[in-house]
Design an enzyme around this catalytic site. Structure first.
Site, mmCIF file in Angstrom:
data_model
loop_
_atom_site.group_PDB
_atom_site.id
_atom_site.type_symbol
_atom_site.label_atom_id
_atom_site.label_comp_id
_atom_site.label_asym_id
_atom_site.label_seq_id
_atom_site.Cartn_x
_atom_site.Cartn_y
_atom_site.Cartn_z
ATOM 1 N N SER A 36 0.803 -1.228 0.000
ATOM 2 C CA SER A 36 0.000 0.000 0.000
ATOM 3 C C SER A 36 0.833 1.274 0.000
ATOM 4 O O SER A 36 0.326 2.340 -0.367
ATOM 5 C CB SER A 36 -0.929 0.006 1.214
ATOM 6 O OG SER A 36 -0.198 -0.194 2.410
ATOM 7 N N ASP A 329 -2.008 7.663 8.448
ATOM 8 C CA ASP A 329 -2.926 6.830 9.222
ATOM 9 C C ASP A 329 -2.108 5.868 10.071
ATOM 10 O O ASP A 329 -0.952 6.157 10.378
ATOM 11 C CB ASP A 329 -3.921 6.107 8.305
ATOM 12 C CG ASP A 329 -3.242 5.201 7.282
ATOM 13 O OD1 ASP A 329 -2.060 4.846 7.472
ATOM 14 O OD2 ASP A 329 -3.891 4.831 6.287
ATOM 15 N N HIS A 332 0.732 4.173 7.378
ATOM 16 C CA HIS A 332 1.216 4.771 6.135
ATOM 17 C C HIS A 332 1.836 6.149 6.364
ATOM 18 O O HIS A 332 1.385 6.901 7.231
ATOM 19 C CB HIS A 332 0.070 4.909 5.128
ATOM 20 C CG HIS A 332 -0.538 3.610 4.736
ATOM 21 N ND1 HIS A 332 -1.787 3.220 5.148
ATOM 22 C CD2 HIS A 332 -0.041 2.590 3.995
ATOM 23 C CE1 HIS A 332 -2.046 2.017 4.665
ATOM 24 N NE2 HIS A 332 -1.000 1.612 3.964
#
Length: 365
Positions: A36, A329, A332
């Protein structure tokens, strides 16, 4: 087919020439693999409620138009900034946004003119990592192989080999394998020493799969590898939240550092075995360690909390100054962190890349 092949081949020549004149060193394309941290929207196309997606606000609040794109970020991510530094507008498009595709469709044109991003949120080096809810590294490689076959059908093997040999293959993966490992060890109530022993087998599996992946990419035509190691996993907000004191998980950082050492040794070994392979290994671990040790030097004021909560949604409480937060978050980096990291890997202090930086990799022949 002959006319189509000629058109696509001319597109390659023109775009590469324009890029070279404009930047002095733009590679013909970039192909992105990973999790991600570099996914720009592939997960948006995966079915299932358990799939991790960043397709809702406040994700993308600092992107053009303040729209969520599938990037797990308030704006651009690491893949975007690596691409920008190398002369691209931002990361090449997500693979799943381009398929299904015919030989004359957007996948082939994009793969030849700028590249493709195959990364997937939640993906691991191991197929078992978050199985069923992501595109593991092995499947990302299969998707690249399918893309390559269509490229060859369109313009021929010689043109594709030349293209791939001068392009950048960006890989940033491994973080999720350790998050899953750590969660399993906690569930079993394993001691630190037990976890260190268990990690030996994990290392072996990860390095074996990593080696097979790089070797297969090489066999498909890749020559220039930009590899980013795993950052300080134990210091992300989601891991701090598990500690009553809010401190980093020293053990998880230790395990991540050990894996990074193994990857460095692996790449040095592969470079000796595979003629023409050139790589730059970026030290994301060292970069985050330095930023967290002296955040003010990079303009940060918050190194422990997520700007948009553990899992960012429109219902999250958004921090006031996103550029002051290291983390977007729970797991990340913020857009600013991604920007600074990519800058450091491109032509920053020598300690953050080995044996060459991303700039020299892009310019290498």
């Amino acid at each position: 087919m002959g006319a189509l092949r000629l058109v696509l081949y001319l597109v390659i020549c023109i775009q590469v020439l324009v890029g070279t004149v404009a930047t002095g060193a733009r590679p013909p394309a970039m192909y992105v693999f990973g999790s991600s941290i570099v996914d720009i929207g592939n997960n948006n196309y995966l079915p299932g409620a358990a799939v991790g997606r960043a397709d809702r606000p406040f994700n993308g609040i600092d992107f053009q138009g303040s729209i969520p794109t599938g990037r797990f970020s308030n704006g651009y991510n690491t893949a975007d900034y690596v691409a920008k530094n190398m002369g691209f507008v931002y990361s090449p498009p997500a693979y799943l946004s381009l398929v299904p595709s015919s030989l004359s469709g957007p996948l082939v044109f994009t793969a030849l003119s700028s590249g493709v991003n195959y990364a997937s949120g939640g993906a691991g080096i191991l197929n078992s990592t978050n199985a069923g809810n992501t595109i593991p590294l092995s499947n990302q490689l299969q998707n690249f192989g399918a893309t390559r076959a269509k490229m060859v059908a369109a313009v021929g093997a010689v043109a594709v080999q030349d293209q791939l040999g001068r392009s950048i293959f960006l890989v940033n993966i491994g973080n999720n394998d350790f998050y899953v490992f750590a969660a399993a060890e906690r569930a079993r109530n394993r001691s630190d020493e037990d976890q260190r022993r268990d990690a030996v087998a994990l290392y072996a599996n990860l390095v074996s799969n990593y080696s097979a992946t790089i070797t297969e990419m090489y066999s498909l035509g890749a020559r220039k590898f930009a590899i980013i190691n795993v950052w300080q996993l134990g210091c992300v907000p989601a891991m701090r939240a598990l500690n009553p004191t809010g401190a980093c998980s020293a053990l998880l950082n230790e395990l991540a550092a050990g894996f990074n050492d193994a990857v460095q040794s692996l790449l040095a070994s592969l470079a000796k075995k595979l003629p023409g392979l050139v790589y730059s290994l970026a030290d994301f671990y060292g970069f985050t360690r330095d930023v967290l040790a002296d955040p003010a030097a990079s303009g940060f004021t918050d190194i422990a909390h997520a700007c948009c909560g553990g899992r960012c949604t429109a219902n999250s409480t958004l921090c006031a100054d996103r550029d002051r937060h290291v983390f977007w978050d729970g797991v990340h980096p913020s857009q600013r962190t991604a920007f600074l990291a990519a800058q450091a890997f491109y032509d920053g202090p020598a300690k953050y890349t080995t044996p060459i930086n991303f700039k020299k990799l892009a310019q290498s022949s």
